[in-house]
Enzyme design. Sequence first.
Site, PDB file in Angstrom:
ATOM      1  N   GLY A  28       0.828  -1.201   0.000  1.00  0.00           N
ATOM      2  CA  GLY A  28       0.000   0.000   0.000  1.00  0.00           C
ATOM      3  C   GLY A  28       0.860   1.247   0.000  1.00  0.00           C
ATOM      4  O   GLY A  28       0.550   2.233   0.658  1.00  0.00           O
ATOM      5  N   ASP A  51       0.521  -1.619  -4.799  1.00  0.00           N
ATOM      6  CA  ASP A  51      -0.703  -0.870  -4.550  1.00  0.00           C
ATOM      7  C   ASP A  51      -1.697  -1.161  -5.663  1.00  0.00           C
ATOM      8  O   ASP A  51      -1.398  -1.944  -6.590  1.00  0.00           O
ATOM      9  CB  ASP A  51      -0.402   0.636  -4.452  1.00  0.00           C
ATOM     10  CG  ASP A  51      -1.334   1.343  -3.459  1.00  0.00           C
ATOM     11  OD1 ASP A  51      -2.560   1.096  -3.530  1.00  0.00           O
ATOM     12  OD2 ASP A  51      -0.843   2.122  -2.631  1.00  0.00           O
ATOM     13  N   ASP A  77      -3.785  -6.121  -4.596  1.00  0.00           N
ATOM     14  CA  ASP A  77      -4.829  -5.929  -3.585  1.00  0.00           C
ATOM     15  C   ASP A  77      -4.422  -6.751  -2.378  1.00  0.00           C
ATOM     16  O   ASP A  77      -4.346  -7.983  -2.456  1.00  0.00           O
ATOM     17  CB  ASP A  77      -6.190  -6.383  -4.131  1.00  0.00           C
ATOM     18  CG  ASP A  77      -7.334  -6.124  -3.149  1.00  0.00           C
ATOM     19  OD1 ASP A  77      -7.235  -6.560  -1.983  1.00  0.00           O
ATOM     20  OD2 ASP A  77      -8.325  -5.490  -3.561  1.00  0.00           O
ATOM     21  N   HIS A  97      -4.134   1.330  10.513  1.00  0.00           N
ATOM     22  CA  HIS A  97      -5.166   2.167  11.141  1.00  0.00           C
ATOM     23  C   HIS A  97      -6.414   2.324  10.263  1.00  0.00           C
ATOM     24  O   HIS A  97      -7.417   2.860  10.716  1.00  0.00           O
ATOM     25  CB  HIS A  97      -4.601   3.538  11.533  1.00  0.00           C
ATOM     26  CG  HIS A  97      -4.255   4.431  10.377  1.00  0.00           C
ATOM     27  ND1 HIS A  97      -3.566   5.599  10.541  1.00  0.00           N
ATOM     28  CD2 HIS A  97      -4.483   4.338   9.040  1.00  0.00           C
ATOM     29  CE1 HIS A  97      -3.403   6.207   9.375  1.00  0.00           C
ATOM     30  NE2 HIS A  97      -3.945   5.443   8.462  1.00  0.00           N
TER      31      HIS A  97
END
Length: 218
Positions: A28, A51, A77, A97
């Site tokens: 990511g 990503d 993914d 988060h």
Amino acid sequence: PADKLNSNSSSSSSNQQTSKQIRLLDIGGGSGVFAAFIAEENPNVRAVVADLPEVCTALREGKYCPEDDRIETLSFDLFRDKWPLGFGAHLLSNILHDWDDARCRRILRKSFEAIEPGGVLLVNEMLLCKGRSSKTGDDSSSGGGFGLPVLQRSMRNVVSACFGVHMLMYTKGGRQLRFCELCEMLEDVGFEVSPESPVEVPGSWYSLTVARRPLLLL
């Protein structure tokens, strides 16, 4: 953060370790800014920014970071695709988060299963300032206070808490983790958390947690 890739090297083998090529998977990785910085500071690191396809396309078109032949892209993914093998280091920066606890554990388990034995996972997050013990919640315990003065530690708590509210409002189950919660998740899937963690990231409210996959699984 890249200095942590060789944190367990002995002085007698430091030169050999430094020259050894390390493959870093930035999961990511978005703009690739972290991968670019790590590669710039560490010539022995080759990074892959993983990503979504549209992000990788923008990266290849040079819309974010300047081109570097040591930085590649991978359309990926993190939940649906099989994680690539052959990487000695993984980076999760501002990823956990975004997700609820169950999905965080899925991400960490996928990392553990894909990373090479002895490989290092780097987790960069704005952690709530809590100690290793969930019972005491003592910021002064090992690692929990980040070695910061009381006022600065209090400010870190406030900023992290405000950001946590933001995540609760704009994600489905995302939140800022306490250090003890992150440690529990990492250890539950098999990682060993460095006793030096978390390490304060200078000039920011963030901290780096370093975990390693054991060489041998018992």
